[in-house]
Write a protein that holds these residues in place. Structure first.
Motif, PDB file in Angstrom:
ATOM      1  N   ARG A 192       3.006  -0.681   4.430  1.00 51.00           N
ATOM      2  CA  ARG A 192       4.000   0.204   3.806  1.00 51.00           C
ATOM      3  C   ARG A 192       3.295   1.024   2.736  1.00 51.00           C
ATOM      4  NH1 ARG A 192       7.620  -3.281   1.522  1.00 51.00           N
ATOM      5  NH2 ARG A 192       6.361  -3.281  -0.356  1.00 51.00           N
ATOM      6  N   THR A 193       3.371   2.344   2.849  1.00 55.02           N
ATOM      7  CA  THR A 193       2.722   3.219   1.886  1.00 55.02           C
ATOM      8  C   THR A 193       3.332   3.035   0.502  1.00 55.02           C
ATOM      9  OG1 THR A 193       2.253   4.864   3.595  1.00 55.02           O
ATOM     10  CG2 THR A 193       2.166   5.630   1.304  1.00 55.02           C
ATOM     11  N   GLU A 194       2.462   2.807  -0.479  1.00 57.44           N
ATOM     12  CA  GLU A 194       2.882   2.663  -1.871  1.00 57.44           C
ATOM     13  C   GLU A 194       2.522   3.891  -2.697  1.00 57.44           C
ATOM     14  OE1 GLU A 194       4.577   0.049  -2.990  1.00 57.44           O
ATOM     15  OE2 GLU A 194       4.479  -1.038  -1.097  1.00 57.44           O
ATOM     16  N   GLN A 195       1.464   4.588  -2.297  1.00 60.50           N
ATOM     17  CA  GLN A 195       0.996   5.736  -3.085  1.00 60.50           C
ATOM     18  C   GLN A 195       0.249   6.701  -2.178  1.00 60.50           C
ATOM     19  OE1 GLN A 195      -1.402   4.442  -6.382  1.00 60.50           O
ATOM     20  NE2 GLN A 195      -1.687   6.477  -7.187  1.00 60.50           N
ATOM     21  N   ARG A 196       0.431   7.994  -2.437  1.00 61.79           N
ATOM     22  CA  ARG A 196      -0.304   9.055  -1.728  1.00 61.79           C
ATOM     23  C   ARG A 196      -1.118   9.823  -2.764  1.00 61.79           C
ATOM     24  NH1 ARG A 196       1.540  10.934   3.276  1.00 61.79           N
ATOM     25  NH2 ARG A 196       0.932  13.020   2.663  1.00 61.79           N
ATOM     26  N   VAL A 197      -2.401  10.038  -2.474  1.00 59.21           N
ATOM     27  CA  VAL A 197      -3.285  10.739  -3.404  1.00 59.21           C
ATOM     28  C   VAL A 197      -3.997  11.854  -2.640  1.00 59.21           C
ATOM     29  CG1 VAL A 197      -5.273  10.532  -4.956  1.00 59.21           C
ATOM     30  CG2 VAL A 197      -3.672   8.605  -4.706  1.00 59.21           C
ATOM     31  N   THR A 198      -3.840  13.094  -3.086  1.00 61.34           N
ATOM     32  CA  THR A 198      -4.552  14.198  -2.460  1.00 61.34           C
ATOM     33  C   THR A 198      -6.004  14.168  -2.913  1.00 61.34           C
ATOM     34  OG1 THR A 198      -2.548  15.539  -2.401  1.00 61.34           O
ATOM     35  CG2 THR A 198      -4.647  16.708  -2.192  1.00 61.34           C
ATOM     36  N   ALA A 199      -6.929  14.247  -1.945  1.00 58.61           N
ATOM     37  CA  ALA A 199      -8.360  14.198  -2.238  1.00 58.61           C
ATOM     38  C   ALA A 199      -9.062  15.214  -1.339  1.00 58.61           C
ATOM     39  CB  ALA A 199      -8.910  12.798  -2.003  1.00 58.61           C
ATOM     40  N   GLY A 200      -9.341  16.410  -1.880  1.00 58.43           N
ATOM     41  CA  GLY A 200      -9.972  17.456  -1.073  1.00 58.43           C
ATOM     42  C   GLY A 200      -9.086  17.839   0.088  1.00 58.43           C
ATOM     43  N   ASP A 201      -9.652  17.814   1.307  1.00 58.14           N
ATOM     44  CA  ASP A 201      -8.868  18.202   2.483  1.00 58.14           C
ATOM     45  C   ASP A 201      -8.205  16.998   3.158  1.00 58.14           C
ATOM     46  OD1 ASP A 201     -11.112  17.005   3.561  1.00 58.14           O
ATOM     47  OD2 ASP A 201     -11.766  18.748   4.722  1.00 58.14           O
ATOM     48  N   HIS A 202      -8.161  15.869   2.462  1.00 58.35           N
ATOM     49  CA  HIS A 202      -7.527  14.670   3.001  1.00 58.35           C
ATOM     50  C   HIS A 202      -6.486  14.120   2.026  1.00 58.35           C
ATOM     51  CE1 HIS A 202     -10.439  14.748   6.176  1.00 58.35           C
ATOM     52  NE2 HIS A 202      -9.960  13.639   6.685  1.00 58.35           N
ATOM     53  N   VAL A 203      -5.673  13.213   2.536  1.00 59.61           N
ATOM     54  CA  VAL A 203      -4.701  12.478   1.721  1.00 59.61           C
ATOM     55  C   VAL A 203      -5.042  11.000   1.867  1.00 59.61           C
ATOM     56  CG1 VAL A 203      -2.276  11.883   1.411  1.00 59.61           C
ATOM     57  CG2 VAL A 203      -2.909  14.211   2.064  1.00 59.61           C
ATOM     58  N   LEU A 204      -5.143  10.312   0.732  1.00 61.55           N
ATOM     59  CA  LEU A 204      -5.409   8.878   0.740  1.00 61.55           C
ATOM     60  C   LEU A 204      -4.082   8.139   0.625  1.00 61.55           C
ATOM     61  CD1 LEU A 204      -8.415   8.765  -1.745  1.00 61.55           C
ATOM     62  CD2 LEU A 204      -8.454   9.089   0.740  1.00 61.55           C
ATOM     63  N   LEU A 205      -3.850   7.232   1.560  1.00 63.28           N
ATOM     64  CA  LEU A 205      -2.642   6.419   1.530  1.00 63.28           C
ATOM     65  C   LEU A 205      -3.032   5.013   1.077  1.00 63.28           C
ATOM     66  CD1 LEU A 205      -1.008   7.382   4.945  1.00 63.28           C
ATOM     67  CD2 LEU A 205      -0.637   8.413   2.709  1.00 63.28           C
ATOM     68  N   ILE A 206      -2.463   4.578  -0.023  1.00 59.30           N
ATOM     69  CA  ILE A 206      -2.632   3.209  -0.489  1.00 59.30           C
ATOM     70  C   ILE A 206      -1.382   2.458  -0.036  1.00 59.30           C
ATOM     71  CG2 ILE A 206      -2.836   1.709  -2.504  1.00 59.30           C
ATOM     72  CD1 ILE A 206      -4.227   4.122  -3.896  1.00 59.30           C
ATOM     73  N   ALA A 207      -1.595   1.388   0.737  1.00 59.81           N
ATOM     74  CA  ALA A 207      -0.456   0.718   1.363  1.00 59.81           C
ATOM     75  C   ALA A 207      -0.534  -0.787   1.189  1.00 59.81           C
ATOM     76  CB  ALA A 207      -0.415   1.057   2.852  1.00 59.81           C
ATOM     77  N   GLN A 208       0.626  -1.403   1.051  1.00 53.94           N
ATOM     78  CA  GLN A 208       0.699  -2.864   1.002  1.00 53.94           C
ATOM     79  C   GLN A 208       0.752  -3.388   2.424  1.00 53.94           C
ATOM     80  OE1 GLN A 208       3.269  -4.576  -1.843  1.00 53.94           O
ATOM     81  NE2 GLN A 208       2.934  -6.654  -1.112  1.00 53.94           N
ATOM     82  N   VAL A 209      -0.003  -4.439   2.680  1.00 52.56           N
ATOM     83  CA  VAL A 209       0.005  -5.081   3.999  1.00 52.56           C
ATOM     84  C   VAL A 209       1.169  -6.059   4.045  1.00 52.56           C
ATOM     85  CG1 VAL A 209      -1.292  -6.508   5.608  1.00 52.56           C
ATOM     86  CG2 VAL A 209      -2.486  -4.791   4.223  1.00 52.56           C
ATOM     87  N   LEU A 210       2.040  -5.877   5.046  1.00 55.53           N
ATOM     88  CA  LEU A 210       3.253  -6.675   5.167  1.00 55.53           C
ATOM     89  C   LEU A 210       3.107  -7.812   6.172  1.00 55.53           C
ATOM     90  CD1 LEU A 210       5.756  -3.679   5.230  1.00 55.53           C
ATOM     91  CD2 LEU A 210       5.026  -5.016   3.248  1.00 55.53           C
ATOM     92  N   PRO A 255      -2.069  -7.624  -5.091  1.00 59.20           N
ATOM     93  CA  PRO A 255      -1.431  -7.777  -3.792  1.00 59.20           C
ATOM     94  C   PRO A 255      -2.348  -7.273  -2.671  1.00 59.20           C
ATOM     95  CG  PRO A 255      -0.600  -5.809  -4.848  1.00 59.20           C
ATOM     96  CD  PRO A 255      -1.523  -6.469  -5.841  1.00 59.20           C
ATOM     97  N   PRO A 256      -2.053  -7.642  -1.402  1.00 54.60           N
ATOM     98  CA  PRO A 256      -2.888  -7.173  -0.306  1.00 54.60           C
ATOM     99  C   PRO A 256      -2.671  -5.682  -0.056  1.00 54.60           C
ATOM    100  CG  PRO A 256      -1.032  -8.437   0.533  1.00 54.60           C
ATOM    101  CD  PRO A 256      -0.978  -8.525  -0.963  1.00 54.60           C
ATOM    102  N   LEU A 257      -3.688  -4.885  -0.368  1.00 58.21           N
ATOM    103  CA  LEU A 257      -3.603  -3.429  -0.223  1.00 58.21           C
ATOM    104  C   LEU A 257      -4.738  -2.922   0.649  1.00 58.21           C
ATOM    105  CD1 LEU A 257      -2.937  -2.312  -3.931  1.00 58.21           C
ATOM    106  CD2 LEU A 257      -1.239  -2.582  -2.110  1.00 58.21           C
ATOM    107  N   VAL A 258      -4.450  -1.872   1.406  1.00 57.16           N
ATOM    108  CA  VAL A 258      -5.460  -1.173   2.190  1.00 57.16           C
ATOM    109  C   VAL A 258      -5.412   0.304   1.833  1.00 57.16           C
ATOM    110  CG1 VAL A 258      -5.524  -2.784   4.135  1.00 57.16           C
ATOM    111  CG2 VAL A 258      -3.850  -0.909   4.130  1.00 57.16           C
ATOM    112  N   LEU A 259      -6.478   1.012   2.204  1.00 57.73           N
ATOM    113  CA  LEU A 259      -6.556   2.449   1.958  1.00 57.73           C
ATOM    114  C   LEU A 259      -6.860   3.142   3.282  1.00 57.73           C
ATOM    115  CD1 LEU A 259      -8.075   4.349  -0.948  1.00 57.73           C
ATOM    116  CD2 LEU A 259      -8.842   4.936   1.335  1.00 57.73           C
ATOM    117  N   LEU A 260      -6.130   4.197   3.574  1.00 56.04           N
ATOM    118  CA  LEU A 260      -6.313   4.996   4.784  1.00 56.04           C
ATOM    119  C   LEU A 260      -6.440   6.452   4.380  1.00 56.04           C
ATOM    120  CD1 LEU A 260      -6.166   5.460   7.924  1.00 56.04           C
ATOM    121  CD2 LEU A 260      -3.680   5.684   7.595  1.00 56.04           C
ATOM    122  N   SER A 261      -7.394   7.163   4.975  1.00 57.27           N
ATOM    123  CA  SER A 261      -7.564   8.592   4.727  1.00 57.27           C
ATOM    124  C   SER A 261      -7.123   9.366   5.963  1.00 57.27           C
ATOM    125  CB  SER A 261      -9.044   8.887   4.425  1.00 57.27           C
ATOM    126  OG  SER A 261      -9.250  10.267   4.258  1.00 57.27           O
TER     127      SER A 261
END
Length: 195
Positions: free
Chosen positions: A154-172, A77-83
């Motif tokens: 829409r955020t599908e998953q949150r992953v803690t990575a060091g001092d940041h959080v990675l948001l994996i989200a589906q593009v709506l 599916p169409p997914l993006v990643l934001l830190s």
């Protein structure tokens, strides 16, 4: 089993001393920052509307941040990643609000990137006050006029990575402007055009 002298058998590797301004292993903070500054990145404005305090009431305040750590992750599916920085205002908002939006900034919008990236900034309400935007149909978040593209996510998953959080989200939703302005890039600590 190879024959190892007793003195070597119990010896552990010597500890790595911490480097100035860095970590026990690897590069220093300054070395890492300098190396990564050579990686050109696109610049986006991430926006979200805080969830309402009353579920039946109007939406909360708009929030926004400039980001360069945003990328395409999957086509199907169409997914993006934001830190986002852990514990930041945007992290707090996006912990509560799974729907958010991205406006891909044009070269002539560097003043907007500066505004939403400044330290000790004014309230989000003042940051949005004179910006031409529309509301996302799904997210309710501000979408800037005159950008290269807009996406609602829409955020599908949150992953803690060091001092940041990675948001994996589906593009709506996505939208492209009628015009095709030049992109805004970030390279060696400065906003730049590609011309």
């Amino acid at each position: 089993m190879p024959n190892v002298p007793a003195s070597q058998e119990s010896a552990s590797p010597p500890p790595h001393p911490a480097r100035p301004g860095g970590h026990a292993e690897g590069v220093s903070n300054d070395e890492f920052r300098a190396a990564m500054s050579r990686l050109a990145a696109g610049v986006v404005l991430v926006t979200a509307q805080e969830p309402p305090l009353d579920p039946e009431g109007p939406g909360g305040e708009d929030a926004g941040m400039t980001a360069t750590a945003f990328m395409s992750l999957s086509l199907d599916p169409p997914l993006v990643l934001l830190s986002v920085r852990a514990g930041s205002r945007m992290d707090d908002v996006l912990t509560e609000q799974p729907l958010w939006a991205v406006s891909v900034l044009a070269e002539n919008q560097r003043h907007i990137a500066d505004r939403f990236a400044m330290k000790g900034r004014v309230s989000d309400r003042l940051l949005f006050r004179d910006l031409a935007c529309a509301r996302g149909e799904i997210s309710g978040a501000p979408l800037l006029d005159g950008t290269l593209a807009t996406l609602e996510c829409r955020t599908e998953q949150r992953v803690t990575a060091g001092d940041h959080v990675l948001l994996i989200a589906q593009v709506l939703t996505t939208a492209l402007p009628a015009a095709d302005p030049a992109p805004l890039a970030y390279f060696r600590g400065r906003y730049r055009g590609l011309t």
